[in-house]
Scaffold this motif. Structure first.
Motif, PDB file in Angstrom:
ATOM      1  N   GLU A 278      -6.185 -13.801  -2.190  1.00  0.00           N
ATOM      2  CA  GLU A 278      -6.136 -12.704  -1.234  1.00  0.00           C
ATOM      3  C   GLU A 278      -6.881 -11.480  -1.786  1.00  0.00           C
ATOM      4  O   GLU A 278      -7.589 -10.784  -1.042  1.00  0.00           O
ATOM      5  N   ILE A 279      -6.743 -11.230  -3.074  1.00  0.00           N
ATOM      6  CA  ILE A 279      -7.465 -10.117  -3.691  1.00  0.00           C
ATOM      7  C   ILE A 279      -8.972 -10.344  -3.581  1.00  0.00           C
ATOM      8  O   ILE A 279      -9.742  -9.404  -3.325  1.00  0.00           O
ATOM      9  N   ALA A 280      -9.402 -11.588  -3.767  1.00  0.00           N
ATOM     10  CA  ALA A 280     -10.831 -11.902  -3.656  1.00  0.00           C
ATOM     11  C   ALA A 280     -11.362 -11.573  -2.261  1.00  0.00           C
ATOM     12  O   ALA A 280     -12.481 -11.079  -2.112  1.00  0.00           O
ATOM     13  N   LYS A 281     -10.537 -11.830  -1.236  1.00  0.00           N
ATOM     14  CA  LYS A 281     -10.942 -11.498   0.141  1.00  0.00           C
ATOM     15  C   LYS A 281     -11.042  -9.987   0.317  1.00  0.00           C
ATOM     16  O   LYS A 281     -11.993  -9.480   0.909  1.00  0.00           O
ATOM     17  N   LEU A 282     -10.044  -9.266  -0.191  1.00  0.00           N
ATOM     18  CA  LEU A 282     -10.044  -7.806  -0.048  1.00  0.00           C
ATOM     19  C   LEU A 282     -11.209  -7.174  -0.801  1.00  0.00           C
ATOM     20  O   LEU A 282     -11.753  -6.155  -0.376  1.00  0.00           O
ATOM     21  N   ALA A 283     -11.589  -7.790  -1.917  1.00  0.00           N
ATOM     22  CA  ALA A 283     -12.676  -7.239  -2.734  1.00  0.00           C
ATOM     23  C   ALA A 283     -14.019  -7.312  -2.022  1.00  0.00           C
ATOM     24  O   ALA A 283     -14.967  -6.600  -2.403  1.00  0.00           O
ATOM     25  N   LYS A 284     -14.126  -8.144  -1.011  1.00  0.00           N
ATOM     26  CA  LYS A 284     -15.385  -8.296  -0.284  1.00  0.00           C
ATOM     27  C   LYS A 284     -15.571  -7.222   0.785  1.00  0.00           C
ATOM     28  O   LYS A 284     -16.658  -7.086   1.343  1.00  0.00           O
ATOM     29  N   LEU A 285     -14.516  -6.457   1.066  1.00  0.00           N
ATOM     30  CA  LEU A 285     -14.627  -5.419   2.089  1.00  0.00           C
ATOM     31  C   LEU A 285     -15.552  -4.306   1.612  1.00  0.00           C
ATOM     32  O   LEU A 285     -15.490  -3.883   0.457  1.00  0.00           O
ATOM     33  N   LYS A 286     -16.358  -3.822   2.499  1.00  0.00           N
ATOM     34  CA  LYS A 286     -17.327  -2.785   2.154  1.00  0.00           C
ATOM     35  C   LYS A 286     -17.233  -1.627   3.148  1.00  0.00           C
ATOM     36  O   LYS A 286     -16.633  -1.743   4.211  1.00  0.00           O
ATOM     37  N   GLY A 287     -17.875  -0.523   2.783  1.00  0.00           N
ATOM     38  CA  GLY A 287     -17.929   0.618   3.683  1.00  0.00           C
ATOM     39  C   GLY A 287     -16.553   1.151   4.004  1.00  0.00           C
ATOM     40  O   GLY A 287     -15.658   1.227   3.145  1.00  0.00           O
ATOM     41  N   SER A 288     -16.361   1.503   5.272  1.00  0.00           N
ATOM     42  CA  SER A 288     -15.075   2.069   5.694  1.00  0.00           C
ATOM     43  C   SER A 288     -13.949   1.046   5.627  1.00  0.00           C
ATOM     44  O   SER A 288     -12.772   1.411   5.533  1.00  0.00           O
ATOM     45  N   GLU A 289     -14.295  -0.245   5.641  1.00  0.00           N
ATOM     46  CA  GLU A 289     -13.262  -1.292   5.595  1.00  0.00           C
ATOM     47  C   GLU A 289     -12.497  -1.289   4.274  1.00  0.00           C
ATOM     48  O   GLU A 289     -11.369  -1.782   4.214  1.00  0.00           O
ATOM     49  N   ILE A 290     -13.115  -0.745   3.221  1.00  0.00           N
ATOM     50  CA  ILE A 290     -12.444  -0.723   1.924  1.00  0.00           C
ATOM     51  C   ILE A 290     -11.174   0.111   1.982  1.00  0.00           C
ATOM     52  O   ILE A 290     -10.246  -0.077   1.174  1.00  0.00           O
ATOM     53  N   ASN A 291     -11.080   1.018   2.954  1.00  0.00           N
ATOM     54  CA  ASN A 291      -9.880   1.840   3.103  1.00  0.00           C
ATOM     55  C   ASN A 291      -8.665   0.988   3.439  1.00  0.00           C
ATOM     56  O   ASN A 291      -7.544   1.327   3.061  1.00  0.00           O
ATOM     57  N   GLU A 292      -8.871  -0.105   4.154  1.00  0.00           N
ATOM     58  CA  GLU A 292      -7.753  -1.007   4.453  1.00  0.00           C
ATOM     59  C   GLU A 292      -7.245  -1.669   3.178  1.00  0.00           C
ATOM     60  O   GLU A 292      -6.044  -1.850   2.992  1.00  0.00           O
TER      61      GLU A 292
END
Length: 404
Positions: A278-292
């Motif tokens: 799950e952390i690996a999925k979250l680490a792929k978020l970029k831009g404003s999505e990283i706020n989630e």
């Protein structure tokens, strides 16, 4: 199963070095282990910078092992020379006792204490160190440490340039004796420590080997810094404390919510129990999505430290503040002199959030007041002093109180 513990730590970046990794793997394969983590009572609380080793101990317990949380009532009276440029101030017995009680409170937030097989226990090295006279200690252990060995330690070499007292020079032998005592009494065969404690810790391994002809181990974690190279747990020079009366759950949540983008994956691995996939999925978020991902990090870290209800309240308060169009830094701020606890009704009137006590009671009983991320419904609640406290009245009125 226990070797899964080591794999968990490796994948989360929590292992810096061990005295013997293969021997440690073999020891875990043989069954459950007992490990200890020590902290000197130099303050009545721990901060996020201390949390890395505590999280390792939390995982250690979750994988079926027994933690020993050691408070250095004796070593705290001496002072650890590591990362210091001068002797630590001497503490009174009353200070040591008060600080020790505060450390236990912090530990209880992260590991389970009790009488079960894997329940944590807390010990104080003053309980056995006080039994040695100076002459007894020298006769018993003086030949087990050499001066060249002690002078070779980085913490000692660094201090020798500016002068180092004989008092602090005794720190390493005292800590080594702790490991020997815990080995004899509890079968403890592993010490957890930060990278800066490596020299002191491995001395205990050598002492047990010399005195008992047995192998024990040390596992250290790396020094964790943020993307700018700053030590974690510090914000504008102030520690982010683990205790709610020192750093509110809301401010604790906000610390993790506001980490730099480059630290999100690292902090998710260290300060949460979210699965690695799950952390690996979250680490792929970029831009404003990283706020989630930051919100998930903040909630998970706060939930471990302060419980689900406090994490939900902190998240709700943060969301309400954002929805109201206000930034945390722009919230009106007042100062209040406050040494001891204060009744919540008196508190909100004193800071001017509500003008009268009757109105304050009404607002509280109707659920219209949130203090430090927690909804207050009882007018008899006492507010404990903290460095700062965020209050919310209704949906859009916020006030930050700085305690002096």
């Amino acid at each position: 199963m226990n070797n899964d513990f080591l794999q968990e730590l490796e994948q989360r970046g929590l292992i810096y070095q061990t005295t013997d990794m293969e021997g440690l793997r073999a020891a875990f394969s043989a069954g459950s282990m007992t490990a200890y983590l020590g902290s000197d009572p130099t303050a009545d609380a721990l901060h996020v910078g201390n949390l890395v080793t505590i999280m390792i101990m939390r995982w250690f317990q979750k994988y079926g092992n027994k933690p020993i949380m050691l408070v250095g009532g004796a070593t705290g009276r001496i002072g650890d020379p590591a990362e210091r440029n001068s002797d630590r101030p001497m503490m009174s017995d009353a200070q040591v006792a008060a600080n020790s009680a505060g450390l236990r409170q912090c530990y209880e937030q992260f590991v389970k204490f009790g009488k079960g097989k894997t329940d944590a226990i807390m010990v104080d090295n003053y309980d056995w160190q006080k039994n040695y006279s100076h002459l007894d200690f020298l006769r018993e252990f003086g030949t087990d440490f050499t001066v060249p060995q002690m002078l070779a330690m980085e913490s000692v070499k660094r201090r020798l340039e500016n002068g180092m007292s004989f008092l602090e020079f005794n720190y390493m032998p005292l800590q080594a004796v702790d490991f020997l005592h815990l080995f004899d009494k509890y079968g403890c065969t592993l010490q957890l420590c930060g990278a800066d404690q490596w020299g002191n810790s491995v001395a205990g391994v050598s002492l047990v080997r010399r005195k008992r002809q047995k192998e024990v181990f040390v596992l250290s974690c790396p020094l964790i810094t943020d993307s700018n190279g700053n030590k974690i747990g510090k914000s504008a020079g102030n520690a982010v404390w683990l205790r709610a009366d020192r750093t509110s759950p809301y401010d604790y949540y906000q610390y993790f919510r506001n980490v730099m983008d480059g630290d999100v994956e690292k902090f998710l691995k260290i300060f949460t129990e979210i699965s690695l996939p799950e952390i690996a999925k979250l680490a792929k978020l970029k831009g404003s999505e990283i706020n989630e991902a930051k919100k998930i990090l903040a909630f998970a870290a706060t939930e471990i430290a302060h419980g689900t209800n406090a994490a939900k309240a902190a998240a709700d308060a943060a969301n309400a503040l954002f929805a109201g169009g206000a930034e945390s830094m722009a919230v009106p701020t007042v100062e209040l002199k406050m040494k001891d606890g204060m009744n919540v009704v008196d508190f909100v009137v004193a800071i001017g959030l509500i003008t009268s006590k009757s109105e304050a009671r009404r607002a509280i009983e109707q659920g219209g007041l949130i203090v430090a991320g927690e909804k207050i419904t009882d007018p008899k609640v006492m507010i404990s002093p903290a460095k700062s406290i965020l209050l919310q009245k209704g949906k859009k009125t916020f006030l930050k109180v700085l305690i002096k």
